[in-house]
Design an enzyme around this catalytic site. Sequence first.
Site, PDB file in Angstrom:
ATOM      1  N   LYS A  22      17.621 -57.804  68.818  1.00 10.56           N
ATOM      2  CA  LYS A  22      18.197 -58.485  67.645  1.00 10.56           C
ATOM      3  C   LYS A  22      19.557 -59.090  67.965  1.00 10.56           C
ATOM      4  O   LYS A  22      19.820 -60.256  67.649  1.00 10.56           O
ATOM      5  CB  LYS A  22      18.330 -57.482  66.493  1.00 10.56           C
ATOM      6  CG  LYS A  22      18.799 -58.084  65.179  1.00 10.56           C
ATOM      7  CD  LYS A  22      18.952 -57.012  64.112  1.00 10.56           C
ATOM      8  CE  LYS A  22      17.648 -56.294  63.839  1.00 10.56           C
ATOM      9  NZ  LYS A  22      17.786 -55.286  62.762  1.00 10.56           N
ATOM     10  N   LYS A  69      21.048 -46.794  67.997  1.00  4.94           N
ATOM     11  CA  LYS A  69      20.687 -46.359  66.646  1.00  4.94           C
ATOM     12  C   LYS A  69      20.918 -44.858  66.555  1.00  4.94           C
ATOM     13  O   LYS A  69      20.846 -44.140  67.560  1.00  4.94           O
ATOM     14  CB  LYS A  69      19.213 -46.656  66.333  1.00  4.94           C
ATOM     15  CG  LYS A  69      18.931 -46.848  64.858  1.00  4.94           C
ATOM     16  CD  LYS A  69      19.463 -48.178  64.346  1.00  4.94           C
ATOM     17  CE  LYS A  69      19.048 -48.431  62.913  1.00  4.94           C
ATOM     18  NZ  LYS A  69      19.438 -49.782  62.476  1.00  4.94           N
ATOM     19  N   ASN A 123      19.984 -52.203  48.835  1.00  5.58           N
ATOM     20  CA  ASN A 123      21.052 -53.147  49.190  1.00  5.58           C
ATOM     21  C   ASN A 123      20.496 -54.482  49.668  1.00  5.58           C
ATOM     22  O   ASN A 123      20.897 -55.546  49.194  1.00  5.58           O
ATOM     23  CB  ASN A 123      21.949 -52.521  50.259  1.00  5.58           C
ATOM     24  CG  ASN A 123      23.029 -53.473  50.745  1.00  5.58           C
ATOM     25  OD1 ASN A 123      22.829 -54.186  51.717  1.00  5.58           O
ATOM     26  ND2 ASN A 123      24.152 -53.509  50.058  1.00  5.58           N
TER      27      ASN A 123
END
Length: 414
Positions: free
Chosen positions: A90, A102, A216
């Site tokens: 990404k 992560k 969100n």
Amino acid sequence: MRAFEATQHFFDVAAEHLNISAEMREALLTPKREVQVRVTIERDNGRLANYVGFRVQHDNHRGPMKGGLRYHPDVDLDETRALASLMTWKTAVVDLPYGGAKGGIGVDPSELSPREIERLTRVFVDQIHDIVGPDTDIPAPDMGTDHRVMAWFRNQWEKYHGFNPAVITGKPVEEYGAKGREEATGRGVGTLTGKLCKRLGYKPEKTNIAIQGFGNVGSHAAKFLSESQFPIVAVSDISGTYYDPKGLNVPSLLHHKLGHPRGLMEGYHQCQCLPVNALLELNDVQVLIPAALGGVITEKNVGNIKASVIIEAANGPVHPAADKALSDRGVTVLPDILANAGGVTVSYFEWVQNRQHYRWTLDRVRQELDHTMNQAFENVWQTAQERNVSLRTAAYIIGITRVRRSAELAGFAS
């Protein structure tokens, strides 16, 4: 199929187009470091609670590693490993000087008080503080965490290493956070949805959109798209699907969500209320945006999906077999490693501001975000056209090429 297997499958499809050797594939896929720690806290009732935390650092050839911190019951090593590798591709797709990481803790934060979540965060930092930092690995919010957790994380880390707000992003604006960070992922999803629809010849006012997940990301995407004249005909959360074929009143939805004690749509009656999974299979939806958990579109339900465009606002929402079925039917899928990269992009802007000790305006953040996302989209679209591959494969080709080049320059054999 496990999460990391799915990510590896998409990697391998792109690697075939690049004629990458088996040895290089293994080098690019294997995480640099995986850490698992015990996180023990005292609950408010005085009893001990034990949890398991993870931090997977996948690759750092393009720069410090970057990736969210997730609090969710399903967090395990396999999922964390998959999400870390996704962050590598990404950040490369949108050309940020980062690698991928992560982390997370296997916990249901809804069962903990704010004080317990703070204790949990601080104990976790005690366990991993020596492997994260502004030049090494920079965490950020993810599912189950927010700006408060980032502030606690930073405060605890600084007890060991001294003042440096660049250690983490997604902080409160008052604590050196970036304006526009909270809306960033949803805004990026909205921007690229509009851009893809225009490229495909869809007119906004005639393109119905359904958004699975109204947290969100989903809520900010809905706000941005509704303001761009797209009818949002359905949204869903754990309490159900909320549907109006004429288009939902998004400001009313947001007002209700803000007033709910758990931030849900539960109790909203100004539309039809359907079962949770009904959203994926609505007949009058042209664009489906999965913005919740991964793995929601599988071999079992892909045949019931009617949308002609899917925007992956969540990480890994489409299983490989389902992805092939969608491709065979001519469904256009905008992959997660591009679609939801708005969050990490503005996290990068926050990190840059922290390093420079200079704050940008909201207008500048939005302008830079839109420019970065649009440039990445154009690169992916052009690659897909030139190579006659899907947008997902094109995105992976770009990401892998950039990471591989950096690895070779650093000394990997070609």
